[in-house]
Design an enzyme around this catalytic site. Structure first.
Site, PDB file in Angstrom:
ATOM      1  N   ASN A   9       0.866  -1.177   0.000  1.00  0.00           N
ATOM      2  CA  ASN A   9       0.000   0.000   0.000  1.00  0.00           C
ATOM      3  C   ASN A   9       0.903   1.228   0.000  1.00  0.00           C
ATOM      4  OD1 ASN A   9      -1.823   2.023   0.364  1.00  0.00           O
ATOM      5  ND2 ASN A   9      -2.544   1.363   2.381  1.00  0.00           N
ATOM      6  N   LYS A  11       0.066   4.213  -0.302  1.00  0.00           N
ATOM      7  CA  LYS A  11      -0.605   5.392   0.271  1.00  0.00           C
ATOM      8  C   LYS A  11      -0.332   6.612  -0.632  1.00  0.00           C
ATOM      9  CE  LYS A  11      -0.390   3.231   4.755  1.00  0.00           C
ATOM     10  NZ  LYS A  11      -0.326   3.344   6.211  1.00  0.00           N
ATOM     11  N   HIS A  97      -9.728   1.306   4.831  1.00  0.00           N
ATOM     12  CA  HIS A  97      -8.462   1.555   5.530  1.00  0.00           C
ATOM     13  C   HIS A  97      -8.710   2.520   6.685  1.00  0.00           C
ATOM     14  CE1 HIS A  97      -4.361   2.638   6.420  1.00  0.00           C
ATOM     15  NE2 HIS A  97      -3.990   1.576   5.759  1.00  0.00           N
ATOM     16  N   GLU A  99      -7.092   4.936   7.697  1.00  0.00           N
ATOM     17  CA  GLU A  99      -6.860   6.347   7.361  1.00  0.00           C
ATOM     18  C   GLU A  99      -8.085   6.945   6.677  1.00  0.00           C
ATOM     19  OE1 GLU A  99      -3.182   5.537   5.333  1.00  0.00           O
ATOM     20  OE2 GLU A  99      -2.322   4.957   7.266  1.00  0.00           O
ATOM     21  N   GLU A 169      -5.608  -4.605  10.539  1.00  0.00           N
ATOM     22  CA  GLU A 169      -4.563  -3.600  10.739  1.00  0.00           C
ATOM     23  C   GLU A 169      -4.832  -2.840  12.033  1.00  0.00           C
ATOM     24  OE1 GLU A 169      -2.644  -2.553   6.663  1.00  0.00           O
ATOM     25  OE2 GLU A 169      -4.259  -1.150   7.072  1.00  0.00           O
ATOM     26  N   GLY A 175       2.423   2.491  10.857  1.00  0.00           N
ATOM     27  CA  GLY A 175       3.366   3.592  10.699  1.00  0.00           C
ATOM     28  C   GLY A 175       4.067   3.983  11.990  1.00  0.00           C
ATOM     29  N   SER A 215       3.327  -2.025  10.358  1.00  0.00           N
ATOM     30  CA  SER A 215       4.782  -2.102  10.540  1.00  0.00           C
ATOM     31  C   SER A 215       5.377  -3.457  10.161  1.00  0.00           C
ATOM     32  CB  SER A 215       5.169  -1.717  11.977  1.00  0.00           C
ATOM     33  OG  SER A 215       4.750  -0.385  12.253  1.00  0.00           O
TER      34      SER A 215
HETATM   35  P1  13P Z   1       2.834   0.523   7.753  1.00  0.00           P
HETATM   36  O1  13P Z   1       3.329  -0.783   7.151  1.00  0.00           O
HETATM   37  O2  13P Z   1       3.569   1.714   7.268  1.00  0.00           O
HETATM   38  O3  13P Z   1       2.718   0.424   9.237  1.00  0.00           O
HETATM   39  O4  13P Z   1       1.333   0.709   7.189  1.00  0.00           O
HETATM   40  C1  13P Z   1       0.438  -0.336   7.283  1.00  0.00           C
HETATM   41  C2  13P Z   1      -0.758  -0.002   6.485  1.00  0.00           C
HETATM   42  O5  13P Z   1      -1.515   0.880   6.829  1.00  0.00           O
HETATM   43  C3  13P Z   1      -0.962  -0.750   5.237  1.00  0.00           C
HETATM   44  O6  13P Z   1      -2.222  -0.479   4.706  1.00  0.00           O
END
Ligand code: 13P
Length: 253
Positions: A9, A11, A97, A99, A169, A175, A215
Site C-alpha cells: 500500500n 498510500k 483503511h 486512514e 490492521e 506507521g 509495521s
Molecule cells: P505501515 O506498514 O507503514 O505500518 O502501514 C500499514 C498499512 O496501513 C498498510 O495499509
C-alpha cells in the site's frame, strides 16, 4: 488452499517516475511467487494505468486501487468508479483503511455500500479492519472488530464473501514501528476466522485470506506470516523500498 498475499500500500507517496522505478527494482530482485501466492500493488489512482501496463503479464501479480466510490457514475467530482477500475482491468481495491475511516469519516455502513458495488462489478475488496490503541487497552478489540465485520460484510452471501480479502490492521501498529506480536496477530486472526465460521461455515471461513498490516518489514515478515491464520501482509512504509518488499514477498509461506 487459501491464497498467501503480499500487498503493497503505497498510500499518498512517490511520483509516477519513482513508482515506475520501484516496480522495476522489485521485479529485478529474484523473488519466487508460488501458485498459491499473490503480490498486489495498491498504487495512487493516477498511477493505476502505469502499474497495470507494467504488471499485466506477470503471473500472480495484481494492481489495486486505494479507493473507490459507492455510486456507479455521475456528478461526484474527484471520485473513482468501479467502471473506471474495470476499464483499466484493475481487479482489487482497498476498502475501509483506517486512514479513510479516520480522515474521511467512512462509516461501516458506507463501506458496506462500497463492498457491494465492488462485488457487483467483479472487483475484489481488500477490506481493512482494526482497533485503535484505546480500544486495545480497554480489552474490547474483539467486539470492535466483530462489529466492523458485521456492519460492513455480514449481509453478504457465502459466495460473495469468498471474493473478499480481509486485512487486520491494528491502528496502533500502523506507521508507528510498533508491530503486533505474532501471537497478538494470530489471536485476532483466529478470532476473525471463528467469526467467519460462525456466520458462513468452516469451508467458506477457511477459504478467505486474512492479511496482517502494521509495521510489517523484512525483519518480521516471516515470523508473522508463519502464524496459522495469517495469510500474508498489507504493507505500507516497507513497501516503498525494493529490497524490503522483495524480502517480504519471499517471506510468504
Ligand atoms: P505501515 O506498514 O507503514 O505500518 O502501514 C500499514 C498499512 O496501513 C498498510 O495499509
Amino acid at each position: 488452499m487459501r491464497k498467501q498475499i503480499a500487498a503493497a500500500n503505497w498510500k499518498m507517496n512517490l511520483t509516477i517516475q519513482q513508482g515506475e522505478q520501484l516496480i522495476d527494482d522489485i521485479l529485478a530482485i529474484p523473488h519466487d511467487i508460488k501458485d498459491n501466492q499473490e503480490v498486489i500493488f495498491a498504487v495512487p489512482a493516477p498511477y493505476l494505468a502505469m502499474a497495470q501496463q507494467k504488471l499485466r503479464n506477470k503471473e500472480n501479480v495484481f494492481v489495486a486501487a486505494q479507493n473507490v466510490y459507492s455510486k456507479k457514475s455521475g456528478a461526484y467530482t474527484g471520485e473513482i468508479s468501479v467502471d473506471m477500475l474495470s476499464s483499466l482491468a484493475v481487479q482489487y481495491v482497498v476498502i475501509g483503511h483506517s486512514e479513510r475511516r479516520e480522515y474521511f469519516n467512512e462509516s461501516n455502513a458506507f463501506l458496506a455500500e462500497k463492498v457491494n458495488i465492488c462485488l457487483d462489478n467483479n472487483i475484489h475488496p481488500i477490506f481493512c479492519c482494526g482497533e485503535a490503541l484505546a480500544i486495545r487497552e480497554a480489552g474490547t478489540q474483539n467486539e470492535f472488530v466483530a462489529s466492523q465485520l458485521k456492519e460492513s460484510l455480514y449481509h453478504l452471501s457465502a459466495d460473495q464473501i469468498r471474493r473478499i480479502v480481509i486485512a487486520y490492521e491494528p491502528i496502533w501498529a500502523i506507521g508507528t514501528g510498533k508491530t503486533a506480536s505474532s501471537a497478538q496477530a494470530q489471536e485476532m486472526h483466529a478470532f476473525i476466522r471463528t467469526s467467519l465460521t460462525d456466520q458462513y461455515g468452516a469451508n467458506t471461513a477457511n477459504s478467505i485470506s486474512i492479511l496482517y498490516g502494521g509495521s510489517v518489514k523484512a525483519a518480521n515478515a516471516a515470523e508473522i506470516f508463519s502464524q496459522p491464520d495469517v495469510d500474508g501482509g498489507l504493507v505500507g512504509g516497507a513497501s516503498l523500498n525494493a529490497e524490503e518488499f522483495a524480502s517480504i514477498i519471499n517471506a510468504l509461506q
